[in-house]
Design a protein around this motif. Structure first.
Motif, PDB file in Angstrom:
ATOM      1  N   LEU A 433      29.709  42.533  41.162  1.00  4.93           N
ATOM      2  CA  LEU A 433      29.568  41.198  41.596  1.00  4.93           C
ATOM      3  C   LEU A 433      30.867  40.328  41.462  1.00  4.93           C
ATOM      4  O   LEU A 433      31.312  39.694  42.042  1.00  4.93           O
ATOM      5  CB  LEU A 433      28.352  40.651  40.993  1.00  4.93           C
ATOM      6  N   ALA A 434      31.275  40.551  40.148  1.00  2.00           N
ATOM      7  CA  ALA A 434      32.294  39.621  39.696  1.00  2.00           C
ATOM      8  C   ALA A 434      33.760  40.036  40.399  1.00  2.00           C
ATOM      9  O   ALA A 434      34.496  39.116  40.707  1.00  2.00           O
ATOM     10  CB  ALA A 434      32.502  40.054  38.282  1.00  2.00           C
ATOM     11  N   GLY A 435      33.793  41.170  40.849  1.00  2.00           N
ATOM     12  CA  GLY A 435      34.977  41.613  41.385  1.00  2.00           C
ATOM     13  C   GLY A 435      34.705  41.282  43.023  1.00  2.00           C
ATOM     14  O   GLY A 435      35.700  40.727  43.480  1.00  2.00           O
ATOM     15  N   VAL A 436      33.779  41.119  43.596  1.00  2.00           N
ATOM     16  CA  VAL A 436      33.699  40.686  44.907  1.00  2.00           C
ATOM     17  C   VAL A 436      33.960  39.060  45.017  1.00  2.00           C
ATOM     18  O   VAL A 436      34.562  38.823  45.935  1.00  2.00           O
ATOM     19  CB  VAL A 436      31.905  40.785  45.389  1.00  2.00           C
ATOM     20  N   LEU A 437      33.695  38.456  43.847  1.00  2.42           N
ATOM     21  CA  LEU A 437      33.707  36.985  43.887  1.00  2.42           C
ATOM     22  C   LEU A 437      35.146  36.805  43.815  1.00  2.42           C
ATOM     23  O   LEU A 437      36.009  35.900  44.341  1.00  2.42           O
ATOM     24  CB  LEU A 437      33.207  36.526  42.776  1.00  2.42           C
ATOM     25  N   THR A 438      35.898  37.659  43.078  1.00  4.70           N
ATOM     26  CA  THR A 438      37.499  37.702  42.907  1.00  4.70           C
ATOM     27  C   THR A 438      38.202  37.926  44.373  1.00  4.70           C
ATOM     28  O   THR A 438      39.199  37.043  44.555  1.00  4.70           O
ATOM     29  CB  THR A 438      37.991  38.750  41.904  1.00  4.70           C
ATOM     30  N   ILE A 439      37.705  38.902  44.876  1.00  6.59           N
ATOM     31  CA  ILE A 439      38.428  39.118  46.055  1.00  6.59           C
ATOM     32  C   ILE A 439      38.127  38.038  47.029  1.00  6.59           C
ATOM     33  O   ILE A 439      38.966  37.836  47.838  1.00  6.59           O
ATOM     34  CB  ILE A 439      37.715  40.481  46.818  1.00  6.59           C
ATOM     35  N   VAL A 440      36.892  37.574  47.144  1.00  3.52           N
ATOM     36  CA  VAL A 440      36.591  36.302  48.086  1.00  3.52           C
ATOM     37  C   VAL A 440      37.627  35.208  47.626  1.00  3.52           C
ATOM     38  O   VAL A 440      38.211  34.275  48.693  1.00  3.52           O
ATOM     39  CB  VAL A 440      35.128  36.072  48.237  1.00  3.52           C
ATOM     40  N   ALA A 441      37.767  34.881  46.389  1.00  2.32           N
ATOM     41  CA  ALA A 441      38.585  33.714  45.918  1.00  2.32           C
ATOM     42  C   ALA A 441      40.288  33.994  46.292  1.00  2.32           C
ATOM     43  O   ALA A 441      40.771  32.959  46.746  1.00  2.32           O
ATOM     44  CB  ALA A 441      38.420  33.507  44.670  1.00  2.32           C
ATOM     45  N   ARG A 442      40.428  35.158  46.334  1.00  9.12           N
ATOM     46  CA  ARG A 442      41.864  35.484  46.591  1.00  9.12           C
ATOM     47  C   ARG A 442      42.152  35.368  48.026  1.00  9.12           C
ATOM     48  O   ARG A 442      43.264  34.712  48.565  1.00  9.12           O
ATOM     49  CB  ARG A 442      42.417  36.850  46.230  1.00  9.12           C
ATOM     50  N   GLN A 443      41.278  35.877  48.770  1.00  9.41           N
ATOM     51  CA  GLN A 443      41.361  35.638  50.336  1.00  9.41           C
ATOM     52  C   GLN A 443      41.233  34.301  50.841  1.00  9.41           C
ATOM     53  O   GLN A 443      42.196  33.549  51.533  1.00  9.41           O
ATOM     54  CB  GLN A 443      40.423  36.593  51.083  1.00  9.41           C
ATOM     55  N   SER A 444      40.410  33.349  50.049  1.00 10.63           N
ATOM     56  CA  SER A 444      40.292  32.031  50.407  1.00 10.63           C
ATOM     57  C   SER A 444      41.678  31.340  50.135  1.00 10.63           C
ATOM     58  O   SER A 444      42.204  30.329  50.821  1.00 10.63           O
ATOM     59  CB  SER A 444      39.167  31.564  49.543  1.00 10.63           C
ATOM     60  N   ALA A 445      42.209  31.607  48.970  1.00  6.77           N
ATOM     61  CA  ALA A 445      43.537  31.089  48.523  1.00  6.77           C
ATOM     62  C   ALA A 445      44.736  31.312  49.649  1.00  6.77           C
ATOM     63  O   ALA A 445      45.317  30.386  49.946  1.00  6.77           O
ATOM     64  CB  ALA A 445      43.810  31.283  47.142  1.00  6.77           C
ATOM     65  N   GLY A 459      39.410  35.032  33.658  1.00  3.87           N
ATOM     66  CA  GLY A 459      38.559  34.482  32.804  1.00  3.87           C
ATOM     67  C   GLY A 459      37.285  34.307  33.260  1.00  3.87           C
ATOM     68  O   GLY A 459      36.055  34.585  32.803  1.00  3.87           O
ATOM     69  N   LEU A 460      37.199  33.662  34.832  1.00  2.00           N
ATOM     70  CA  LEU A 460      35.999  33.885  35.485  1.00  2.00           C
ATOM     71  C   LEU A 460      35.205  35.004  35.811  1.00  2.00           C
ATOM     72  O   LEU A 460      34.157  35.076  35.573  1.00  2.00           O
ATOM     73  CB  LEU A 460      36.450  32.880  36.925  1.00  2.00           C
ATOM     74  N   ARG A 461      36.033  36.128  35.918  1.00  6.82           N
ATOM     75  CA  ARG A 461      35.576  37.313  36.058  1.00  6.82           C
ATOM     76  C   ARG A 461      34.600  37.771  34.978  1.00  6.82           C
ATOM     77  O   ARG A 461      33.569  38.277  34.961  1.00  6.82           O
ATOM     78  CB  ARG A 461      36.490  38.329  36.586  1.00  6.82           C
ATOM     79  N   ALA A 462      35.154  37.570  33.806  1.00  4.17           N
ATOM     80  CA  ALA A 462      34.671  38.114  32.534  1.00  4.17           C
ATOM     81  C   ALA A 462      33.356  37.095  32.257  1.00  4.17           C
ATOM     82  O   ALA A 462      32.476  37.804  31.838  1.00  4.17           O
ATOM     83  CB  ALA A 462      35.680  37.934  31.308  1.00  4.17           C
ATOM     84  N   MET A 463      33.317  36.048  32.658  1.00  2.70           N
ATOM     85  CA  MET A 463      32.560  35.117  32.292  1.00  2.70           C
ATOM     86  C   MET A 463      30.997  35.457  33.321  1.00  2.70           C
ATOM     87  O   MET A 463      29.995  35.590  33.041  1.00  2.70           O
ATOM     88  CB  MET A 463      32.593  33.496  32.676  1.00  2.70           C
ATOM     89  N   VAL A 464      31.592  35.814  34.537  1.00  2.00           N
ATOM     90  CA  VAL A 464      30.595  36.156  35.550  1.00  2.00           C
ATOM     91  C   VAL A 464      29.879  37.470  35.006  1.00  2.00           C
ATOM     92  O   VAL A 464      28.859  37.661  35.162  1.00  2.00           O
ATOM     93  CB  VAL A 464      31.108  36.078  36.969  1.00  2.00           C
ATOM     94  N   GLU A 465      30.935  38.296  34.557  1.00  2.26           N
ATOM     95  CA  GLU A 465      30.220  39.745  34.461  1.00  2.26           C
ATOM     96  C   GLU A 465      29.220  39.527  33.233  1.00  2.26           C
ATOM     97  O   GLU A 465      28.148  40.272  33.179  1.00  2.26           O
ATOM     98  CB  GLU A 465      31.465  40.736  33.904  1.00  2.26           C
TER      99      GLU A 465
END
Length: 520
Positions: A433-445, A459-465
């Motif tokens: 789940l945290a990895g998916v959020l990171t990929i989406v955020a990178r694509q959005s940027a 940091g966000l990924r660790a917090m979400v995990e």
């Protein structure tokens, strides 16, 4: 068998016991001592005296309200127990916790107990001592709380007996619990049942009154007629309740279990060794089945087809069951189609289904999407949704994504659902789940032509995990009543036996067709 697995499971069981102890402690020593000084029994002592000697009591939702602002257990004890040979759903207010007042989790827990009584045709016995709603949380209780009284009338209309034993306060809306029960027992100089107590009556009408003349047991037994039975003390009230249940002449409507059966050939203690500490490591659910079913006999259905889902027939305490157990975690098209066929067979034969969860969900990827995983997963979920035989679910390991649905998660109305301390359930694993959020955020940027902050993302990924991990654990989910309790794996056979006996109080009938459109 793994020593590491056993060590991890024992650690989790110790954590679970510590949380259960919080529920057992009630309102704490101060309020428990005050309660006893009044000559009153504790909630679980009342339950114990009500039950047949040495008979089991399957407590339900003992961790309700865990992780909330309210005490663990939600000031209510609920469960299934045997009274004069009759299985009943029993609820008991714990008056040491804020006078037994109901908070939002108390309500959810009570409604779940009512649902179990209605669905399985089990008489309902309420041991009442409550000051009504916990007023600071009334906004979350008042409107949905009306369902409590609705349930009592629906149970009665369905011919399912309801019994109220009033040990103390049963005031305001709570007065309708005895008011809407089939059989009412009150205790001399203890029961207080009125819509409005003396202060409210004074404010509303100007009338001066006292507890006894307004709503005491003697008045209700002699004048209003609300009390059917008048008991001299608490033990006497519980004896009377036992006689009431004995005179119900209650009969089960489902088939009886086999007269004789053998216990499993393998030691139940070995169930502690099976589930890996890391749920990404697969385990064979047949090792669990062999330690749960009668004689360790499991007649597997389609063993070579869709091998990551084991399906087959067995008995537990003499009751026939069809078992669906995740073998390797992922559900593919073959497993989904096998499950749908197996569920249809169980419905044709009127055999209850047992779902043993350890799934990461349905398989994803180009090959599997093109192969029809969506329509095949939908076929399995369709079959589960429209099956009419009783379902019982046990979460052993992972129960992620739509796999949780296909394996009859809470939203699919299993008669009972329990979890092991090793279980986890969420939309997907924390890392994924945290990895998916990171990929989406990178694509959005990238789409906006902005730089991507890798450090902040980490940091966000660790917090979400961490968040998803904590929210997928069994105590968190049990606190929200997404299961009926977290159980010791070694108790699985006993718990299943109680549940199967309970579901056979009602007719056991499968669906004959009516599965909706299977997309082929």
């Amino acid at each position: 068998m793994s020593t590491e697995n056993r060590t991890t499971m024992l650690e989790r069981l110790a954590e679970l016991e510590a949380e259960h102890d919080k529920a057992l402690a009630g309102g704490g020593p101060k309020y428990v001592d005050r309660h006893r000084a009044r000559g009153k029994l504790a909630a679980r002592e009342r339950v114990e005296l009500l039950l047949d000697q040495d008979s089991p009591f399957l407590e339900l939702s003992p961790l309700a309200a865990w992780g909330s602002d309210y005490p663990v257990g939600a000031s209510l004890v609920t469960g299934i127990g045997v009274i004069e040979g009759t299985e009943c759903v029993i609820t008991a207010n714990d008056p040491t916790v804020r006078g037994g007042a109901s908070n939002p989790w108390t309500l959810k827990k009570a409604l779940r107990a009512n649902e179990i009584a209605l669905t399985n045709r089990l008489p309902l016995v309420n041991l009442v001592e409550s000051g009504g709603a916990d007023l600071p949380s009334q906004k979350e209780i008042f409107i949905p709380g009306g369902a409590l009284f609705r349930d009592l009338t629906r149970l009665s209309a369905a011919g399912i007996p309801t019994v109220a034993v009033v040990f103390g306060n049963s005031t305001a809306g709570g007065a309708y619990v005895p008011g809407m029960s089939d059989h009412v027992i009150m205790v001399k100089e203890r029961s207080k049942v009125f819509l409005g107590g003396p202060p409210l009556v004074k404010m509303a009408t100007g009338e001066e009154s006292d507890d006894e003349s307004l709503g005491g047991a003697d008045m209700h037994a002699r004048v209003s007629g609300l009390a059917d039975y008048f008991a001299p003390d608490e033990p006497g009230a519980l004896r009377t309740a036992r006689r009431v249940v004995a005179r119900l002449n209650w009969r089960k409507q489902g088939p009886a279990p086999a007269a004789g059966y053998d216990p499993p050939r393998y030691d139940e203690d070995e169930l502690l060794d099976i589930v890996p500490a890391d749920l990404r490591t697969p385990f064979d659910p047949r090792d669990v089945i062999a330690r749960v079913v009668d004689g360790s006999e499991f007649d597997e259905f389609k063993p070579l087809y869709g091998p990551s889902l084991a399906t087959g027939w067995a008995r537990v305490h003499g009751y026939p069951v069809g078992i669906l157990a995740n073998a390797q975690g992922v559900l593919f098209s073959a497993e989904s189609q096998k499950a749908a066929q197996f569920i249809q067979l169980a419905n044709q034969r009127d055999i209850p289904l047992l779902f043993l969860h350890n799934t990461t969900g349905y398989m994803v990827g180009r090959e599997y999407e093109q192969g029809g995983i969506i329509k095949h997963g939908a076929m399995m979920i369709n079959a589960v949704s429209n099956s009419r035989v009783p379902h019982i679910s046990v979460l052993m390991g992972a129960s992620y994504g739509a796999g949780h649905y296909g394996m009859c998660g809470r939203a699919y109305d299993p008669r009972f659902l329990f979890a092991w301390p090793s279980a986890k359930s969420a939309v997907m694993g924390p890392t994924q789940l945290a990895g998916v959020l990171t990929i989406v955020a990178r694509q959005s940027a990238a789409a906006r032509g902005l730089p991507f902050d890798e450090e902040a993302a980490a940091g966000l990924r660790a917090m979400v995990e961490q968040q998803i991990e904590s929210e997928s654990l069994p105590m968190f989910l049990s606190g929200r009543l997404y299961d009926d309790g977290v159980i010791d794996p070694r108790d699985t056979r006993t718990v299943l036996g109680v549940c199967l006996s309970a579901v056979h109080s009602a007719p056991v009938e499968g669906a004959r067709g009516g599965f909706g459109v299977f997309r082929m």
